[in-house]
Design a protein around this motif. Structure first.
Motif, PDB file in Angstrom:
ATOM      1  N   ALA A 271       0.814  -1.222   0.000  1.00 14.11           N
ATOM      2  CA  ALA A 271       0.000   0.000   0.000  1.00 14.11           C
ATOM      3  C   ALA A 271       0.845   1.268   0.000  1.00 14.11           C
ATOM      4  N   ASN A 272       2.165   1.110   0.104  1.00 10.89           N
ATOM      5  CA  ASN A 272       3.092   2.243   0.171  1.00 10.89           C
ATOM      6  C   ASN A 272       2.706   3.204   1.293  1.00 10.89           C
ATOM      7  N   CYS A 273       2.490   2.639   2.476  1.00 12.18           N
ATOM      8  CA  CYS A 273       2.147   3.452   3.639  1.00 12.18           C
ATOM      9  C   CYS A 273       3.067   3.085   4.798  1.00 12.18           C
ATOM     10  N   TYR A 274       2.944   3.848   5.893  1.00 13.67           N
ATOM     11  CA  TYR A 274       3.748   3.579   7.079  1.00 13.67           C
ATOM     12  C   TYR A 274       2.953   2.774   8.105  1.00 13.67           C
ATOM     13  N   ILE A 275       3.677   2.199   9.047  1.00  9.74           N
ATOM     14  CA  ILE A 275       3.094   1.607  10.247  1.00  9.74           C
ATOM     15  C   ILE A 275       3.569   2.444  11.426  1.00  9.74           C
ATOM     16  N   VAL A 276       2.659   2.862  12.292  1.00 10.50           N
ATOM     17  CA  VAL A 276       3.019   3.594  13.504  1.00 10.50           C
ATOM     18  C   VAL A 276       2.907   2.625  14.679  1.00 10.50           C
ATOM     19  N   GLU A 277       4.032   2.362  15.328  1.00 13.72           N
ATOM     20  CA  GLU A 277       4.107   1.417  16.442  1.00 13.72           C
ATOM     21  C   GLU A 277       4.229   2.185  17.759  1.00 13.72           C
ATOM     22  N   ASP A 278       3.221   2.054  18.592  1.00 10.91           N
ATOM     23  CA  ASP A 278       3.242   2.687  19.919  1.00 10.91           C
ATOM     24  C   ASP A 278       3.677   1.633  20.939  1.00 10.91           C
ATOM     25  N   ASP A 279       4.883   1.795  21.460  1.00  7.38           N
ATOM     26  CA  ASP A 279       5.459   0.812  22.398  1.00  7.38           C
ATOM     27  C   ASP A 279       5.440   1.433  23.792  1.00  7.38           C
ATOM     28  N   TYR A 280       4.263   1.529  24.386  1.00  6.44           N
ATOM     29  CA  TYR A 280       4.046   2.409  25.526  1.00  6.44           C
ATOM     30  C   TYR A 280       4.462   1.846  26.883  1.00  6.44           C
ATOM     31  N   ASP A 281       4.435   0.508  27.070  1.00  3.20           N
ATOM     32  CA  ASP A 281       4.793  -0.004  28.409  1.00  3.20           C
ATOM     33  C   ASP A 281       5.344  -1.429  28.374  1.00  3.20           C
ATOM     34  N   SER A 282       5.951  -1.826  27.258  1.00  3.67           N
ATOM     35  CA  SER A 282       6.340  -3.229  27.095  1.00  3.67           C
ATOM     36  C   SER A 282       7.564  -3.621  27.921  1.00  3.67           C
ATOM     37  N   GLU A 283       8.206  -2.654  28.582  1.00  2.00           N
ATOM     38  CA  GLU A 283       9.354  -2.997  29.443  1.00  2.00           C
ATOM     39  C   GLU A 283       8.946  -3.935  30.571  1.00  2.00           C
ATOM     40  N   PHE A 284       7.694  -3.821  31.004  1.00  2.00           N
ATOM     41  CA  PHE A 284       7.239  -4.606  32.154  1.00  2.00           C
ATOM     42  C   PHE A 284       6.489  -5.851  31.671  1.00  2.00           C
ATOM     43  N   ARG A 285       7.264  -6.867  31.320  1.00  2.00           N
ATOM     44  CA  ARG A 285       6.683  -8.154  30.927  1.00  2.00           C
ATOM     45  C   ARG A 285       7.022  -9.168  32.008  1.00  2.00           C
ATOM     46  N   TYR A 286       6.040  -9.985  32.390  1.00  2.00           N
ATOM     47  CA  TYR A 286       6.191 -10.836  33.569  1.00  2.00           C
ATOM     48  C   TYR A 286       6.406 -12.315  33.251  1.00  2.00           C
ATOM     49  N   ASP A 287       6.215 -12.699  31.996  1.00  2.00           N
ATOM     50  CA  ASP A 287       6.427 -14.087  31.591  1.00  2.00           C
ATOM     51  C   ASP A 287       7.464 -14.112  30.469  1.00  2.00           C
ATOM     52  N   GLY A 288       8.730 -13.934  30.819  1.00  2.00           N
ATOM     53  CA  GLY A 288       9.792 -13.912  29.813  1.00  2.00           C
ATOM     54  C   GLY A 288      10.309 -12.516  29.557  1.00  2.00           C
ATOM     55  N   GLU A 289      11.155 -12.386  28.546  1.00  2.00           N
ATOM     56  CA  GLU A 289      11.763 -11.105  28.194  1.00  2.00           C
ATOM     57  C   GLU A 289      10.766 -10.218  27.444  1.00  2.00           C
ATOM     58  N   PRO A 290      10.978  -8.886  27.465  1.00  3.18           N
ATOM     59  CA  PRO A 290      10.120  -7.993  26.679  1.00  3.18           C
ATOM     60  C   PRO A 290      10.111  -8.378  25.202  1.00  3.18           C
ATOM     61  N   ILE A 291       8.958  -8.179  24.562  1.00  8.23           N
ATOM     62  CA  ILE A 291       8.786  -8.513  23.149  1.00  8.23           C
ATOM     63  C   ILE A 291       9.583  -7.538  22.288  1.00  8.23           C
ATOM     64  N   ARG A 292      10.267  -8.064  21.271  1.00  6.51           N
ATOM     65  CA  ARG A 292      11.053  -7.209  20.376  1.00  6.51           C
ATOM     66  C   ARG A 292      10.128  -6.339  19.538  1.00  6.51           C
ATOM     67  N   SER A 293      10.673  -5.224  19.093  1.00  6.56           N
ATOM     68  CA  SER A 293       9.864  -4.241  18.370  1.00  6.56           C
ATOM     69  C   SER A 293       9.511  -4.719  16.966  1.00  6.56           C
ATOM     70  N   LEU A 294       8.409  -4.207  16.464  1.00  2.00           N
ATOM     71  CA  LEU A 294       8.028  -4.387  15.064  1.00  2.00           C
ATOM     72  C   LEU A 294       8.969  -3.595  14.160  1.00  2.00           C
ATOM     73  N   GLN A 295       9.423  -2.450  14.644  1.00  2.00           N
ATOM     74  CA  GLN A 295      10.274  -1.562  13.851  1.00  2.00           C
ATOM     75  C   GLN A 295      11.535  -2.261  13.364  1.00  2.00           C
ATOM     76  N   GLY A 296      12.092  -3.153  14.189  1.00  2.00           N
ATOM     77  CA  GLY A 296      13.319  -3.839  13.824  1.00  2.00           C
ATOM     78  C   GLY A 296      13.188  -4.716  12.595  1.00  2.00           C
ATOM     79  N   LEU A 297      11.942  -5.088  12.218  1.00  2.00           N
ATOM     80  CA  LEU A 297      11.729  -5.920  11.035  1.00  2.00           C
ATOM     81  C   LEU A 297      11.792  -5.123   9.744  1.00  2.00           C
ATOM     82  N   ASP A 298      11.415  -3.833   9.802  1.00  2.00           N
ATOM     83  CA  ASP A 298      11.447  -2.984   8.597  1.00  2.00           C
ATOM     84  C   ASP A 298      11.529  -1.515   9.008  1.00  2.00           C
ATOM     85  N   PRO A 299      12.731  -1.031   9.314  1.00  2.00           N
ATOM     86  CA  PRO A 299      12.895   0.351   9.803  1.00  2.00           C
ATOM     87  C   PRO A 299      12.428   1.423   8.825  1.00  2.00           C
TER      88      PRO A 299
END
Length: 475
Positions: A271-299
């Protein structure tokens, strides 16, 4: 005679007390236009103060236009200084504020997105603030660059690469006054009237407002237990961007799996558009490590937003947006028009806070605190409501979702709950397509102590038990 009372126990200077009381009498109309005021010597004698006190008070009133007259002819109330309704409104405002404060006492508020304010690292932050003030270059105290201090952007680049898997150069990062400003900048950059935004539903009501304020149209896509249902995005759509909270969907709390992340990126490319990723509080994950960003897949396709309001404190007003290189200069320009720059001293302190390892130490400490509070909240809900409540969205962040059987959290029911001095927040407030989440509430626990959580859920039980709803309360 002019009736003025002075209180020498106050910190307010006597000349200020005289000035404020005469000003108020004029505005209220008790001292009418043309009324002659006592001579400075006479009033000073009456009040038992130095004549200079009265002279300085009169001089201020003359300067602001309240008084009129010439030396030797007396001092008079000026024409046109009567505005009685302003005092009435001021008194009503004070009354309303007092009433609001009284009503808020002993209220247990399950508002989401607020960290434990009493555990803010004051000592470390204060020490670093003092050091920055003493050691920082003079330039810190002047106007700064709209994109923020390079020291902070450089430190953040290393931290985010390591902890969130975000891929970017420090020049692609713009420091903002919180995530709200970052969202506003993106809206101004990318949206015009009638432009379309594909967005999760439900999603924060404030974000909906920011985007629609530009005249843009929202195209909601439902969320399930795995986040945005990417298969429901119409392939022929050409939105300005897709807005997602992939690491911890707000409010439902789901995590977008890699398969849907890839589908989303493939759609954005087509679609030739952007994705806006709001990563507002993912530092606090209680079952494993924080989830990696979507941005890292396609900066080049993803705009990444982060904030320190949830990690440290909303009062700091510090956030950031990471943009593809093609948008960076435009974003700096829009940021300059917003507020010139985010306060430099706080940026410098935050940079030191991250650089010394204090931020990661604080996050690790708070993760333990929040995990304990989260488990207590779960236990309280199960103890009070048993099979009548389903708990979801609690693996990450500072809130969970409580879904009740046979309950609709209507405005009337919420008001009845509020009367028990407990505040909860319906998911329905954040929906675009209505009446799909009426039985769910958001319960934030970050800023509640353990005894408040226990008491708050007990009050909720009492409120629901006292309402005409088909729920069997477990006691």
């Amino acid at each position: 005679m002019l009736w003025i009372s002075l209180d020498r126990t106050l910190n307010t200077p006597l000349k200020r007390q005289v000035y404020e009381q005469i000003r108020k009498l004029i505005l209220q109309g008790e001292l009418k236009a043309g009324k002659r005021l006592p001579a400075t010597r006479q009033l000073a004698s009456q009040l038992g103060v130095s004549r200079n006190v009265i002279i300085e008070a009169y001089d201020q009133l003359f300067a602001e236009g309240f008084l009129d007259g010439q030396q030797g002819s007396g001092t008079f109330v000026a024409q046109g200084a009567f505005l009685a309704h302003s005092v009435k409104e001021e008194n009503q405002l004070l009354f309303d504020l007092q009433k609001e404060e009284e009503e808020e006492k002993d209220v247990i508020d399950f508002r989401s997105g607020i960290p434990a304010l009493d555990l803010f690292p004051r000592k470390d932050w204060g020490r670093l603030t003092k050091a920055v003030c003493m050691e920082a270059p003079t330039s810190v105290f002047g106007y700064d660059h709209p994109e923020g201090r390079f020291e902070l952007r450089q430190v953040l680049a290393g931290y985010l690469r390591r902890t969130r898997g975000v891929v970017f150069h420090p020049n692609q990062l713009v420091i903002t006054s919180g995530a709200t400003q970052a969202l506003s900048l993106i809206a101004q950059l990318l949206l015009s009237p009638q432009d379309e935004v594909i967005i999760e539903d439900p999603i924060t009501h404030e974000i909906q407002t920011i985007f629609t304020s530009t005249g843009a149209v929202l195209h909601p896509i439902p969320v399930d237990e795995q986040g945005l249902r990417t298969e429901l995005i119409p392939p022929n759509k050409k939105p300005s961007f897709v807005f997602v909270t992939p690491s911890h969907q707000f409010p439902l709390g789901s995590i977008l799996p890699i398969q849907r992340r890839i589908q989303l990126i493939q759609f954005a490319r087509a679609a030739n558009c952007y994705i806006v990723e709001d990563d507002y509080d993912s530092e606090f994950r209680y079952d494993g490590e924080p989830i990696r960003s979507l941005q890292g897949l396609d900066p080049d396709k993803v705009i990444y937003i982060g904030t320190f309001s949830k990690i440290l404190s909303p009062a700091l007003r510090l956030g950031y947006v990471i943009l593809p290189s093609s948008l960076t200069e435009k974003c700096k320009h829009v940021k300059w028009f917003h507020d010139l720059h985010t306060p430099s001293l706080n940026q410098m302190v935050l940079g030191r806070f991250i650089e010394t390892g204090s931020l990661e130490h604080h996050i690790n400490k708070m993760r333990k605190v929040y995990k304990k509070r989260r488990q207590l909240l779960r236990n309280c809900l199960m103890n009070e409501f048993g099979q009548w409540v389903k708990i979801t969205g609690d693996s990450t962040g500072l809130h969970l979702i409580a879904e009740f059987a046979n309950v609709e959290f209507t405005p009337r029911l919420i008001e009845q709950i509020n009367q028990h001095k407990v505040k909860v927040y319906p998911v329905e407030l954040h929906t675009i397509e209505k009446k799909k989440h009426l039985n769910k509430i958001i319960l934030g626990y970050g800023n509640l102590k353990e005894d408040e959580i226990i008491e708050g859920i007990y009050r909720l039980q009492c409120a629901l038990k006292g309402c005409a709803i088909n729920v069997k309360i477990q006691r």
